[in-house]
Structures are given as structure tokens and as C-alpha cells.
Design a protein around this motif. Structure first.
Motif, PDB file in Angstrom:
ATOM      1  N   ALA A  89      15.904  -5.766  -5.747  1.00  0.00           N
ATOM      2  CA  ALA A  89      14.834  -6.675  -6.180  1.00  0.00           C
ATOM      3  C   ALA A  89      14.579  -7.758  -5.133  1.00  0.00           C
ATOM      4  O   ALA A  89      13.428  -8.108  -4.861  1.00  0.00           O
ATOM      5  N   GLU A  90      15.645  -8.269  -4.526  1.00  0.00           N
ATOM      6  CA  GLU A  90      15.487  -9.318  -3.517  1.00  0.00           C
ATOM      7  C   GLU A  90      14.730  -8.813  -2.290  1.00  0.00           C
ATOM      8  O   GLU A  90      13.835  -9.492  -1.787  1.00  0.00           O
ATOM      9  N   SER A  91      15.087  -7.630  -1.818  1.00  0.00           N
ATOM     10  CA  SER A  91      14.379  -7.054  -0.663  1.00  0.00           C
ATOM     11  C   SER A  91      12.921  -6.773  -0.997  1.00  0.00           C
ATOM     12  O   SER A  91      12.032  -7.009  -0.172  1.00  0.00           O
ATOM     13  N   ALA A  92      12.669  -6.284  -2.200  1.00  0.00           N
ATOM     14  CA  ALA A  92      11.288  -6.022  -2.629  1.00  0.00           C
ATOM     15  C   ALA A  92      10.482  -7.317  -2.629  1.00  0.00           C
ATOM     16  O   ALA A  92       9.321  -7.335  -2.185  1.00  0.00           O
ATOM     17  N   GLU A  93      11.074  -8.387  -3.109  1.00  0.00           N
ATOM     18  CA  GLU A  93      10.383  -9.677  -3.155  1.00  0.00           C
ATOM     19  C   GLU A  93      10.058 -10.175  -1.742  1.00  0.00           C
ATOM     20  O   GLU A  93       8.937 -10.619  -1.470  1.00  0.00           O
ATOM     21  N   ILE A  94      11.006 -10.075  -0.829  1.00  0.00           N
ATOM     22  CA  ILE A  94      10.799 -10.509   0.562  1.00  0.00           C
ATOM     23  C   ILE A  94       9.712  -9.665   1.228  1.00  0.00           C
ATOM     24  O   ILE A  94       8.819 -10.184   1.897  1.00  0.00           O
ATOM     25  N   GLN A  95       9.783  -8.348   1.034  1.00  0.00           N
ATOM     26  CA  GLN A  95       8.798  -7.454   1.642  1.00  0.00           C
ATOM     27  C   GLN A  95       7.400  -7.715   1.103  1.00  0.00           C
ATOM     28  O   GLN A  95       6.430  -7.684   1.863  1.00  0.00           O
ATOM     29  N   ALA A  96       7.298  -7.964  -0.185  1.00  0.00           N
ATOM     30  CA  ALA A  96       5.987  -8.260  -0.782  1.00  0.00           C
ATOM     31  C   ALA A  96       5.390  -9.506  -0.134  1.00  0.00           C
ATOM     32  O   ALA A  96       4.209  -9.515   0.226  1.00  0.00           O
ATOM     33  N   LYS A  97       6.198 -10.546   0.023  1.00  0.00           N
ATOM     34  CA  LYS A  97       5.719 -11.780   0.665  1.00  0.00           C
ATOM     35  C   LYS A  97       5.311 -11.523   2.109  1.00  0.00           C
ATOM     36  O   LYS A  97       4.275 -11.998   2.563  1.00  0.00           O
ATOM     37  N   ASN A  98       6.132 -10.759   2.842  1.00  0.00           N
ATOM     38  CA  ASN A  98       5.836 -10.457   4.249  1.00  0.00           C
ATOM     39  C   ASN A  98       4.571  -9.625   4.426  1.00  0.00           C
ATOM     40  O   ASN A  98       3.872  -9.751   5.431  1.00  0.00           O
ATOM     41  N   MET A  99       4.264  -8.766   3.450  1.00  0.00           N
ATOM     42  CA  MET A  99       3.070  -7.918   3.531  1.00  0.00           C
ATOM     43  C   MET A  99       1.873  -8.536   2.819  1.00  0.00           C
ATOM     44  O   MET A  99       0.813  -7.931   2.763  1.00  0.00           O
ATOM     45  N   ASN A 100       2.098  -9.713   2.229  1.00  0.00           N
ATOM     46  CA  ASN A 100       1.039 -10.425   1.513  1.00  0.00           C
ATOM     47  C   ASN A 100       0.449  -9.586   0.372  1.00  0.00           C
ATOM     48  O   ASN A 100      -0.768  -9.482   0.218  1.00  0.00           O
ATOM     49  N   ILE A 101       1.357  -8.966  -0.380  1.00  0.00           N
ATOM     50  CA  ILE A 101       0.976  -8.189  -1.555  1.00  0.00           C
ATOM     51  C   ILE A 101       1.776  -8.714  -2.749  1.00  0.00           C
ATOM     52  O   ILE A 101       2.729  -9.480  -2.577  1.00  0.00           O
ATOM     53  N   SER A 102       1.419  -8.282  -3.942  1.00  0.00           N
ATOM     54  CA  SER A 102       2.160  -8.725  -5.120  1.00  0.00           C
ATOM     55  C   SER A 102       3.510  -8.024  -5.189  1.00  0.00           C
ATOM     56  O   SER A 102       3.699  -6.915  -4.664  1.00  0.00           O
ATOM     57  N   PHE A 103       4.428  -8.681  -5.862  1.00  0.00           N
ATOM     58  CA  PHE A 103       5.753  -8.093  -6.096  1.00  0.00           C
ATOM     59  C   PHE A 103       5.594  -6.779  -6.878  1.00  0.00           C
ATOM     60  O   PHE A 103       6.260  -5.792  -6.579  1.00  0.00           O
ATOM     61  N   GLY A 104       4.685  -6.757  -7.832  1.00  0.00           N
ATOM     62  CA  GLY A 104       4.442  -5.550  -8.616  1.00  0.00           C
ATOM     63  C   GLY A 104       4.013  -4.373  -7.764  1.00  0.00           C
ATOM     64  O   GLY A 104       4.474  -3.250  -7.960  1.00  0.00           O
ATOM     65  N   GLU A 105       3.113  -4.632  -6.802  1.00  0.00           N
ATOM     66  CA  GLU A 105       2.679  -3.545  -5.909  1.00  0.00           C
ATOM     67  C   GLU A 105       3.845  -3.018  -5.085  1.00  0.00           C
ATOM     68  O   GLU A 105       3.973  -1.808  -4.884  1.00  0.00           O
ATOM     69  N   GLU A 106       4.702  -3.908  -4.617  1.00  0.00           N
ATOM     70  CA  GLU A 106       5.849  -3.457  -3.817  1.00  0.00           C
ATOM     71  C   GLU A 106       6.829  -2.662  -4.673  1.00  0.00           C
ATOM     72  O   GLU A 106       7.388  -1.669  -4.211  1.00  0.00           O
ATOM     73  N   ILE A 107       7.020  -3.060  -5.914  1.00  0.00           N
ATOM     74  CA  ILE A 107       7.900  -2.309  -6.821  1.00  0.00           C
ATOM     75  C   ILE A 107       7.323  -0.913  -7.071  1.00  0.00           C
ATOM     76  O   ILE A 107       8.063   0.080  -7.097  1.00  0.00           O
ATOM     77  N   ILE A 108       6.016  -0.826  -7.236  1.00  0.00           N
ATOM     78  CA  ILE A 108       5.361   0.477  -7.392  1.00  0.00           C
ATOM     79  C   ILE A 108       5.606   1.329  -6.151  1.00  0.00           C
ATOM     80  O   ILE A 108       5.995   2.496  -6.244  1.00  0.00           O
ATOM     81  N   ARG A 109       5.390   0.753  -4.981  1.00  0.00           N
ATOM     82  CA  ARG A 109       5.555   1.473  -3.715  1.00  0.00           C
ATOM     83  C   ARG A 109       6.999   1.981  -3.565  1.00  0.00           C
ATOM     84  O   ARG A 109       7.233   3.142  -3.222  1.00  0.00           O
ATOM     85  N   LEU A 110       7.966   1.125  -3.834  1.00  0.00           N
ATOM     86  CA  LEU A 110       9.368   1.524  -3.697  1.00  0.00           C
ATOM     87  C   LEU A 110       9.745   2.590  -4.730  1.00  0.00           C
ATOM     88  O   LEU A 110      10.501   3.519  -4.415  1.00  0.00           O
ATOM     89  N   SER A 111       9.231   2.473  -5.937  1.00  0.00           N
ATOM     90  CA  SER A 111       9.518   3.472  -6.971  1.00  0.00           C
ATOM     91  C   SER A 111       8.973   4.838  -6.566  1.00  0.00           C
ATOM     92  O   SER A 111       9.647   5.867  -6.737  1.00  0.00           O
ATOM     93  N   ILE A 112       7.777   4.855  -6.032  1.00  0.00           N
ATOM     94  CA  ILE A 112       7.179   6.110  -5.544  1.00  0.00           C
ATOM     95  C   ILE A 112       7.976   6.641  -4.361  1.00  0.00           C
ATOM     96  O   ILE A 112       8.290   7.835  -4.297  1.00  0.00           O
ATOM     97  N   HIS A 113       8.317   5.762  -3.437  1.00  0.00           N
ATOM     98  CA  HIS A 113       9.070   6.162  -2.246  1.00  0.00           C
ATOM     99  C   HIS A 113      10.394   6.821  -2.659  1.00  0.00           C
ATOM    100  O   HIS A 113      10.742   7.909  -2.175  1.00  0.00           O
ATOM    101  N   GLY A 114      11.116   6.179  -3.556  1.00  0.00           N
ATOM    102  CA  GLY A 114      12.390   6.734  -4.007  1.00  0.00           C
ATOM    103  C   GLY A 114      12.223   8.065  -4.711  1.00  0.00           C
ATOM    104  O   GLY A 114      13.012   8.990  -4.518  1.00  0.00           O
ATOM    105  N   THR A 115      11.189   8.181  -5.533  1.00  0.00           N
ATOM    106  CA  THR A 115      10.936   9.431  -6.245  1.00  0.00           C
ATOM    107  C   THR A 115      10.610  10.555  -5.267  1.00  0.00           C
ATOM    108  O   THR A 115      11.091  11.682  -5.411  1.00  0.00           O
ATOM    109  N   LEU A 116       9.825  10.245  -4.246  1.00  0.00           N
ATOM    110  CA  LEU A 116       9.520  11.261  -3.231  1.00  0.00           C
ATOM    111  C   LEU A 116      10.797  11.719  -2.518  1.00  0.00           C
ATOM    112  O   LEU A 116      10.953  12.907  -2.223  1.00  0.00           O
ATOM    113  N   HIS A 117      11.713  10.793  -2.263  1.00  0.00           N
ATOM    114  CA  HIS A 117      13.000  11.195  -1.677  1.00  0.00           C
ATOM    115  C   HIS A 117      13.742  12.151  -2.612  1.00  0.00           C
ATOM    116  O   HIS A 117      14.317  13.143  -2.153  1.00  0.00           O
ATOM    117  N   LEU A 118      13.724  11.864  -3.903  1.00  0.00           N
ATOM    118  CA  LEU A 118      14.383  12.762  -4.860  1.00  0.00           C
ATOM    119  C   LEU A 118      13.741  14.137  -4.872  1.00  0.00           C
ATOM    120  O   LEU A 118      14.388  15.133  -5.200  1.00  0.00           O
TER     121      LEU A 118
END
Length: 144
Positions: A89-118
Motif C-alpha cells: 500500500a505504501e509503494s502504491a501511494e508513493i507511485q500514485a503521487k509520483n505519476m500524478n494519478i489517484s491512489f485508486g487508479e494505481e491500486i487498479i493498475r497493480l491489481s491488474i499487473h499482479g493478475t496478469l503475472h498469475l
């Protein structure tokens, strides 16, 4: 399809429905069977660093880890269990701020990314990473 989410950190408020929606959308888009099960753990940087060191021999924080269960003996033991995704959660929050996107969008992106790895997508080579990123961003756009 089942998505089980466990929040093991207390620092950042997590919207489980965004995670569930992103993972289910990815599974359906990739035509997974109805009995597919994904487990998600939301952790702090300290925990994901520990897991990264233990399982990948990398002593650093990462935003996400994915542990597919479709390898070796696991498909016979855990029918339908695709695997587990660990999100910092902490890394997601930092990345969202660095990319100037919402925390929710970054959580969506990471969830999709992880699922694609699976689902056996990899990002270890430039070619594979490009293919995975294109698919990931297509799925993100469909949700936001």
C-alpha cells in the motif's frame, strides 16, 4: 470467480471493491474459468521487503509480488486457485503521487499487473514487458 482480499496494514485506507473489480475484469477478459480463485494481501513496505528477500533474494521494497499456483504440483492440489498477489500500500501511494494519478487508479493498475503475472505474463525481457504493459494499460483504460 472468487477474489479474497486481506488488508494486513493499517496505515492506508484500502478500497477492496476496486481491487476485486480490477481482478475480476482481468480474469473475465482473459477468459478464465468460473472456478478461478485469487488471493490478495495488502501489506506495508517492511513486509513486502521481507517477502521479496525471502522469495526473490532481493533485499528491497517492491510494489507487488505475484505467486502463481499453476506451477509444479499445485494445480493438482489447489484446483481453480490461480495464486496470490501481494501489494504494498505504501509503494502504491508513493507511485500514485509520483505519476500524478489517484491512489485508486494505481491500486487498479497493480491489481491488474499482479493478475496478469498469475496468468503467465512476464516482464523479464523488453519484448515481454512491452506486451504485458500494453495489455495492462488496455485493461486499466476499460475500468477508469
Amino acid at each position: 470467480m472468487k477474489v479474497e482480499i486481506t488488508n494486513l496494514q493499517k496505515k492506508i485506507k484500502i478500497n477492496n471493491s476496486l481491487i476485486r473489480k480490477a481482478i475480476l475484469h482481468t480474469l473475465k477478459s482473459e477468459r478464465c474459468p468460473q472456478n478461478t480463485h485469487v488471493s490478495v494481501a495488502i501489506v506495508a513496505d517492511s513486509k513486502i521487503k521481507q517477502l521479496n528477500a525471502t522469495y526473490r533474494e532481493k533485499s528491497s521494497v517492491t510494489d507487488i509480488l505475484a505467486f502463481p499456483m499453476q506451477e509444479e504440483e499445485f494445480p493438482k492440489i489447489c484446483k481453480g486457485v490461480l495464486g496470490e498477489i501481494i501489494i504494498s500500500a505504501e509503494s502504491a501511494e508513493i507511485q500514485a503521487k509520483n505519476m500524478n494519478i489517484s491512489f485508486g487508479e494505481e491500486i487498479i493498475r497493480l491489481s491488474i499487473h499482479g493478475t496478469l503475472h498469475l496468468l503467465s505474463y512476464t516482464d523479464t525481457s523488453i519484448h515481454d514487458a512491452r506486451k504485458m504493459t500494453i495489455r495492462q494499460e488496455q485493461l486499466v483504460r476499460e475500468l477508469i
